[in-house]
Design an enzyme around this catalytic site. Structure first.
Site, mmCIF file in Angstrom:
data_model
loop_
_atom_site.group_PDB
_atom_site.id
_atom_site.type_symbol
_atom_site.label_atom_id
_atom_site.label_comp_id
_atom_site.label_asym_id
_atom_site.label_seq_id
_atom_site.Cartn_x
_atom_site.Cartn_y
_atom_site.Cartn_z
ATOM 1 N N PHE A 159 -3.110 4.005 16.715
ATOM 2 C CA PHE A 159 -3.306 4.973 17.802
ATOM 3 C C PHE A 159 -4.650 5.681 17.750
ATOM 4 C CE2 PHE A 159 -1.860 8.023 14.569
ATOM 5 C CZ PHE A 159 -2.716 9.096 14.817
ATOM 6 N N LYS A 183 -1.710 -6.278 20.943
ATOM 7 C CA LYS A 183 -0.616 -5.309 21.029
ATOM 8 C C LYS A 183 -1.170 -3.961 20.577
ATOM 9 C CE LYS A 183 2.103 -3.356 18.468
ATOM 10 N NZ LYS A 183 1.985 -2.001 19.022
ATOM 11 N N GLU A 186 1.749 1.808 20.623
ATOM 12 C CA GLU A 186 2.680 2.264 21.659
ATOM 13 C C GLU A 186 2.510 3.761 21.934
ATOM 14 O OE1 GLU A 186 3.225 1.342 18.642
ATOM 15 O OE2 GLU A 186 4.964 2.307 17.698
ATOM 16 N N SER A 237 -1.466 1.897 9.131
ATOM 17 C CA SER A 237 -1.230 2.553 7.843
ATOM 18 C C SER A 237 -1.100 1.503 6.734
ATOM 19 C CB SER A 237 0.044 3.386 7.930
ATOM 20 O OG SER A 237 1.122 2.529 8.212
ATOM 21 N N CYS A 292 -9.491 6.922 9.819
ATOM 22 C CA CYS A 292 -9.342 6.259 8.517
ATOM 23 C C CYS A 292 -10.517 6.595 7.617
ATOM 24 C CB CYS A 292 -9.216 4.761 8.683
ATOM 25 S SG CYS A 292 -10.714 4.022 9.286
ATOM 26 N N GLU A 393 -2.411 9.734 2.036
ATOM 27 C CA GLU A 393 -3.026 10.070 3.314
ATOM 28 C C GLU A 393 -2.046 10.914 4.130
ATOM 29 O OE1 GLU A 393 -3.282 6.819 6.250
ATOM 30 O OE2 GLU A 393 -5.405 7.327 6.418
HETATM 31 P P1 NAD Z 1 0.896 2.478 12.054
HETATM 32 O O1 NAD Z 1 0.881 1.642 10.840
HETATM 33 O O2 NAD Z 1 2.034 3.392 12.300
HETATM 34 O O3 NAD Z 1 0.826 1.544 13.372
HETATM 35 C C1 NAD Z 1 -0.178 0.558 13.511
HETATM 36 C C2 NAD Z 1 0.379 -0.579 14.357
HETATM 37 O O4 NAD Z 1 1.465 -1.185 13.651
HETATM 38 C C3 NAD Z 1 0.915 -0.123 15.708
HETATM 39 O O5 NAD Z 1 0.520 -1.069 16.688
HETATM 40 C C4 NAD Z 1 2.421 -0.095 15.499
HETATM 41 O O6 NAD Z 1 3.123 -0.449 16.672
HETATM 42 C C5 NAD Z 1 2.647 -1.139 14.419
HETATM 43 N N1 NAD Z 1 3.755 -0.780 13.516
HETATM 44 C C6 NAD Z 1 4.066 0.470 13.056
HETATM 45 N N2 NAD Z 1 5.126 0.406 12.217
HETATM 46 C C7 NAD Z 1 5.472 -0.905 12.132
HETATM 47 C C8 NAD Z 1 6.481 -1.605 11.404
HETATM 48 N N3 NAD Z 1 7.348 -0.975 10.609
HETATM 49 N N4 NAD Z 1 6.558 -2.952 11.553
HETATM 50 C C9 NAD Z 1 5.688 -3.602 12.357
HETATM 51 N N5 NAD Z 1 4.700 -2.980 13.067
HETATM 52 C C10 NAD Z 1 4.601 -1.649 12.948
HETATM 53 O O7 NAD Z 1 -0.505 3.263 12.091
HETATM 54 P P2 NAD Z 1 -0.955 4.402 13.106
HETATM 55 O O8 NAD Z 1 -0.248 5.651 12.758
HETATM 56 O O9 NAD Z 1 -0.940 3.906 14.504
HETATM 57 O O10 NAD Z 1 -2.504 4.540 12.694
HETATM 58 C C11 NAD Z 1 -2.971 5.375 11.698
HETATM 59 C C12 NAD Z 1 -3.190 4.613 10.408
HETATM 60 O O11 NAD Z 1 -4.158 3.585 10.612
HETATM 61 C C13 NAD Z 1 -3.764 5.485 9.309
HETATM 62 O O12 NAD Z 1 -3.133 5.155 8.102
HETATM 63 C C14 NAD Z 1 -5.242 5.102 9.271
HETATM 64 O O13 NAD Z 1 -5.882 5.320 8.040
HETATM 65 C C15 NAD Z 1 -5.149 3.651 9.591
HETATM 66 N N6 NAD Z 1 -6.421 3.144 10.070
HETATM 67 C C16 NAD Z 1 -7.130 2.329 9.241
HETATM 68 C C17 NAD Z 1 -8.373 1.869 9.643
HETATM 69 C C18 NAD Z 1 -9.191 0.989 8.748
HETATM 70 O O14 NAD Z 1 -10.182 0.459 9.195
HETATM 71 N N7 NAD Z 1 -8.811 0.802 7.504
HETATM 72 C C19 NAD Z 1 -8.880 2.223 10.902
HETATM 73 C C20 NAD Z 1 -8.105 3.059 11.727
HETATM 74 C C21 NAD Z 1 -6.857 3.501 11.305
#
Ligand code: NAD
Length: 492
Positions: A159, A183, A186, A237, A292, A393
């Site tokens: 997000f 994708k 959401e 994450s 991140c 985090e």
């Molecule tokens: P998230 O892991 O909750 O969601 C990321 C994606 O995975 C979304 O599209 C979501 O629909 C999907 N998802 C979530 N839970 C899932 C599950 N159990 N099974 C399958 N798919 C699932 O992350 P977020 O809260 O949207 O984003 C923030 C996180 O992203 C932070 O931890 C941040 O550090 C990380 N991030 C990392 C970078 C990088 O380059 N390393 C860059 C931006 C964000």
């Protein structure tokens, strides 16, 4: 975000974009997407199940046969057209990022600019795709290595950068001759929807080359499981990254899964106070700590008096920040992505205090705002070394203070983290900067720069648990990930 569907006629239910058409989703569930600054409902988000995802994957697979035959320099021209369209809509896209995700308009404008730079970097694809050759490896025998597309790429994005991160993947994937299914998160999918509308209206790609599906974990599972998808690009994450990488590996698929972070900022006693204050506050509290690359640990180096002086500089600058809506010019610290997120992070602050931490600044004193999602800058001192606030985090505007007598102790403390996304040192000493750059276990290192984000011509280079997989997003890593190498040995 809540799990209640709103039927008010003014609220749009989003559609998937498959084979060049907008299609209604036979959703397994529908979520509500809200403006975090106001609580206003922006859209209903349908969550695709396997059937909807498979339709998009099949469309991408069908389009790939022709797309891979398009010469690289012509594919680059499609990207030039994409770049022009995105550039012409830069302000509109930034405003949409602010509305849907919450970050300030300057921050959103920067994000859209970074995304456009990924398109610009991928335009060099005719050069980037060139292979290698060695003639005469035996009498009359020559060897060549060529790069061919992997096939269909499934991309799953978080997000916090709803414009930039889809654009880390889409341009390089299609430039290499692959087709693509996105994708988006959401929680804030509207920027992706608008980018796909622009792609469609301006006929940037043939139908099916790029496709969009809305969804959450079921859609992610379906993308990974689909026989039509050949590789997965993921950002999110650390926990989800590990899950996506493992599930992809079980299905024999290549994956790059960029995960979370706990980025440390080291304040040397000789740091320029103005540079320290500006760098630390923008890194820790910009985008409400939802980057991140956000610095969430501040390691104060020196004797106690020197440590306290650096802390005072940072606390005073943090206290002066304005908390508010991302659309307000005066705002420094925007809302979190949702009121649920705000409650989660406020709960983590409470927990840290219960574990013995001291709040030098408590952001829970700030108004939560009309959307209930604002939280002010929080600085926690005396946090026990193994408490979540010191090692995990929190993804909110919370800065945890640690102390170290010298630079070696600081490096040791920073390197104890399981994460290795980014790290920063503030100093006026070239020697200290060099020692830190060389010794720190992080893939992106800043010297007197709060957010050490690489431009798109370099890989986005997290280490350790900040990535699962070997190849990063952007730069030549992207070309390596989105191509398969073929080695041709010929005798004539
Ligand atoms: P998230 O892991 O909750 O969601 C990321 C994606 O995975 C979304 O599209 C979501 O629909 C999907 N998802 C979530 N839970 C899932 C599950 N159990 N099974 C399958 N798919 C699932 O992350 P977020 O809260 O949207 O984003 C923030 C996180 O992203 C932070 O931890 C941040 O550090 C990380 N991030 C990392 C970078 C990088 O380059 N390393 C860059 C931006 C964000």
């Amino acid at each position: 975000m809540s799990d209640t569907t709103l039927d008010a006629p003014a609220v749009t239910t989003l559609r998937n974009h498959v084979a060049g058409q907008w299609v209604e989703v036979d959703a397994v569930e529908t979520l509500v997407d809200r403006d975090p600054a106001t609580g206003e409902v922006l859209a209903n988000v349908p969550l695709s199940g396997a059937a909807a995802v498979n339709a998009a994957a099949a469309a991408a697979k069908a389009a790939q046969r022709d797309w891979r035959e398009v010469p690289p320099q012509v594919r680059a021209r499609h990207l030039m057209a994409l770049r022009e369209v995105l550039d012409a809509h830069r302000g509109e896209l930034a405003a949409l990022v602010t509305r849907d995700m919450g970050k300030t308009l300057p921050d959103a404008t920067g994000e859209v600019g970074r995304g456009i730079e990924s398109v610009e970097a991928a335009i060099a694809i005719p050069h980037l795709l060139k292979g290698e050759n060695l003639e005469g490896v035996a009498r009359g025998v020559d060897v060549e290595m060529v790069r061919q597309p992997v096939g269909v790429i499934g991309a799953i994005t978080p997000f916090n950068f709803p414009a930039m991160i889809p654009l880390w993947f889409l341009p390089f994937a299609v430039a290499c001759g692959n087709t693509f299914v996105l994708k988006p998160s959401e929680q804030d999918p509207l920027t992706s929807v608008r980018m796909f509308e622009l792609i469609e209206e301006n006929e940037i790609f043939p139908p099916g080359v790029v496709n969009l599906v809305h969804g959450a974990h079921d859609a992610v599972n379906a993308l990974i499981d689909s026989d039509d998808i050949d590789a997965i690009s993921f950002v999110g994450s650390a926990k989800t990254a590990r899950y996506v990488a493992s599930r992809s590996a079980e299905r024999g698929k290549r994956a790059q899964a960029l995960g979370g972070a706990k980025n440390a900022m080291v304040a040397m006693p000789d740091a320029d106070p103005a540079v320290l204050a500006a760098g630390v506050t923008s890194s820790a509290f910009g985008a409400a700590g939802q980057r991140c690359l956000a610095g969430s640990l501040l390691v104060l180096v020196g004797d106690e008096a020197e440590q306290d002086a650096s802390l005072k500089t940072v606390v005073e600058a943090s206290r002066a920040l304005t908390v508010g809506a991302g659309g307000d010019e005066a705002t420094d610290v925007c809302p979190l992505v949702s009121s649920d997120s705000r409650e989660r992070v406020a709960g983590e602050i409470e927990r840290a205090l219960g574990e013995g931490a001291e709040a030098v600044l408590d952001g829970r004193d700030a108004s939560a705002g009309a959307g209930g999602a604002n939280l002010g800058p929080t600085i926690l001192d005396r946090v026990p070394g193994d408490a979540p606030a010191a090692v995990e985090e929190l993804f909110g505007p919370v800065l945890t203070v640690l102390r170290a007598p010298d630079i070696d102790a600081a490096i040791e403390r920073v390197n104890a983290s399981r994460y290795g996304n980014a790290s920063v040192i503030f100093t006026t000493s070239g020697g200290a900067a060099r020692t830190y750059r060389r010794g720190v276990e992080a893939g992106m290192v800043g010297v007197n720069i709060g957010v050490a984000a690489p431009i798109a011509w370099f890989p986005f280079s997290g280490w350790k648990d900040s990535i699962d997989g070997d190849l990063h997003a952007n730069g030549t890593d992207a070309v390596e990930f989105y191509t398969r190498k073929k080695v041709l040995t010929s005798r004539w």
